[in-house]
Design a protein around this motif. Sequence first.
Motif, PDB file in Angstrom:
ATOM      1  N   SER A 186      39.439 104.892 165.198  1.00 40.04           N
ATOM      2  CA  SER A 186      40.066 106.064 165.815  1.00 40.04           C
ATOM      3  C   SER A 186      41.556 105.823 166.031  1.00 40.04           C
ATOM      4  CB  SER A 186      39.383 106.382 167.148  1.00 40.04           C
ATOM      5  OG  SER A 186      38.019 106.698 166.965  1.00 40.04           O
ATOM      6  N   TYR A 187      41.907 104.621 166.475  1.00 38.13           N
ATOM      7  CA  TYR A 187      43.325 104.315 166.690  1.00 38.13           C
ATOM      8  C   TYR A 187      44.093 104.323 165.373  1.00 38.13           C
ATOM      9  CZ  TYR A 187      47.595 101.978 168.112  1.00 38.13           C
ATOM     10  OH  TYR A 187      48.911 101.685 168.336  1.00 38.13           O
ATOM     11  N   TRP A 240      44.980 107.836 164.738  1.00 38.68           N
ATOM     12  CA  TRP A 240      46.044 108.249 165.643  1.00 38.68           C
ATOM     13  C   TRP A 240      47.392 107.695 165.181  1.00 38.68           C
ATOM     14  CZ3 TRP A 240      49.620 105.868 168.816  1.00 38.68           C
ATOM     15  CH2 TRP A 240      50.181 106.651 169.824  1.00 38.68           C
ATOM     16  N   TRP A 241      47.427 106.441 164.831  1.00 41.18           N
ATOM     17  CA  TRP A 241      48.677 105.807 164.422  1.00 41.18           C
ATOM     18  C   TRP A 241      49.142 106.337 163.076  1.00 41.18           C
ATOM     19  CZ3 TRP A 241      52.816 104.113 166.221  1.00 41.18           C
ATOM     20  CH2 TRP A 241      53.669 103.279 165.505  1.00 41.18           C
ATOM     21  N   ARG A 250      50.861 109.562 163.711  1.00 40.15           N
ATOM     22  CA  ARG A 250      52.215 109.358 164.238  1.00 40.15           C
ATOM     23  C   ARG A 250      53.182 108.949 163.137  1.00 40.15           C
ATOM     24  NH1 ARG A 250      56.440 109.852 165.108  1.00 40.15           N
ATOM     25  NH2 ARG A 250      57.753 109.333 166.904  1.00 40.15           N
ATOM     26  N   LEU A 264      41.390 109.798 170.357  1.00 37.37           N
ATOM     27  CA  LEU A 264      42.273 109.179 169.369  1.00 37.37           C
ATOM     28  C   LEU A 264      41.917 109.596 167.953  1.00 37.37           C
ATOM     29  CD1 LEU A 264      42.575 105.534 170.760  1.00 37.37           C
ATOM     30  CD2 LEU A 264      44.177 107.424 171.033  1.00 37.37           C
ATOM     31  N   PRO A 307      44.163 113.158 166.500  1.00 34.29           N
ATOM     32  CA  PRO A 307      45.531 112.971 167.006  1.00 34.29           C
ATOM     33  C   PRO A 307      46.316 114.258 167.158  1.00 34.29           C
ATOM     34  CG  PRO A 307      45.387 112.311 164.701  1.00 34.29           C
ATOM     35  CD  PRO A 307      43.988 112.579 165.155  1.00 34.29           C
ATOM     36  N   ASN A 314      45.792 112.189 175.387  1.00 33.66           N
ATOM     37  CA  ASN A 314      46.254 111.071 174.569  1.00 33.66           C
ATOM     38  C   ASN A 314      46.533 111.460 173.125  1.00 33.66           C
ATOM     39  OD1 ASN A 314      45.947 108.683 176.495  1.00 33.66           O
ATOM     40  ND2 ASN A 314      43.933 109.621 176.634  1.00 33.66           N
ATOM     41  N   SER A 315      46.680 112.756 172.855  1.00 32.06           N
ATOM     42  CA  SER A 315      47.020 113.190 171.507  1.00 32.06           C
ATOM     43  C   SER A 315      48.522 113.043 171.266  1.00 32.06           C
ATOM     44  CB  SER A 315      46.597 114.649 171.299  1.00 32.06           C
ATOM     45  OG  SER A 315      47.310 115.494 172.191  1.00 32.06           O
ATOM     46  N   LEU A 316      48.942 113.281 170.040  1.00 34.80           N
ATOM     47  CA  LEU A 316      50.354 113.135 169.689  1.00 34.80           C
ATOM     48  C   LEU A 316      51.170 114.314 170.237  1.00 34.80           C
ATOM     49  CD1 LEU A 316      50.010 111.981 165.976  1.00 34.80           C
ATOM     50  CD2 LEU A 316      50.642 110.575 167.942  1.00 34.80           C
TER      51      LEU A 316
END
Length: 309
Positions: free
Chosen positions: A75-76, A79-80, A83, A263, A266, A272-274
Amino acid sequence: MVVRETPGFWRLFFVMQGSILPKTLPKVVAILALAIGATVLHRYYPELFSVSSVTAFTLLGISLSLFLGFRNHASYERWWEGRKIWGSLMFSSRNLHRQMTTFFCAEDEVNRACRTRIARLNIAFIYAVNRRLRPNHNEFEAARFLTAEDSALLETRSNNAVAILQIMGRELGKWHRHGLIDSVSLRDINRCVNQLSEDYCACERILTTPIPFAYMLLLHRTAYAYCVLLPWGLVASIGMATPIVAALVAYTFFGFDALSEELASPFSRDTNSLPIDAMTRQLEIETLQAVDSPLDAPAPLTGRGYIVN
């Protein structure tokens, strides 16, 4: 998204904004009530519980922790990656305008109009991407930067972001045919436009390709079953401490589960979303200032250590 300074030791236990606790609290309270019931039942009927049953829960807990860790990592990564893609979108947009500023003389009225036209189409594209990623939360603000002819064209298209890129390419091709831009400059500018298209497709890939549902369902079921059965396996070994231990374990497992869900999406509007709304607005301000155009609204506000997305 909430971006803040790391709170102190005592505040760390009471911070709610940006915490996953509001989502997990009802489940943790339910497990706590169940553990209290198991403790009371053990007090009056201890013969119903076996001390040796805690070994199975230890092994299952280790396995579940590993699976949750793998899912949280996946999941991270989503998310990354989101970004990084938005960082590339902003880089390509800034680079596009820098090249337009280099190749089109600001003193000439026609060249200045060309720069402004591409700048407004660029902003419209970013807003269209934002709208595509958050269709239920944002209005179609790209219309503010389009002409009536552009808006009429978009009404016939199902993908507004792609249509705006096509309008941008059509404008560049027209200026090249009229001699306003040479072939080398057109090639360099077109690279930026192509990168914008590539970044947009990458955003769509994340949006339309979630983590496989079967994998998430397996973890959900296992975590819930483990937390529900845990008090019955612990109470014979630790007695009155069972509710506290069961609640802490439930908070950890349910918290990781809920956090990984946020996450994994994202572009949502979770805590905690972007912060893509703020990044979109920031790019709009920078672009309009660069072409000496007035801002349509005040700059985005940032609070004490956080950004409201």
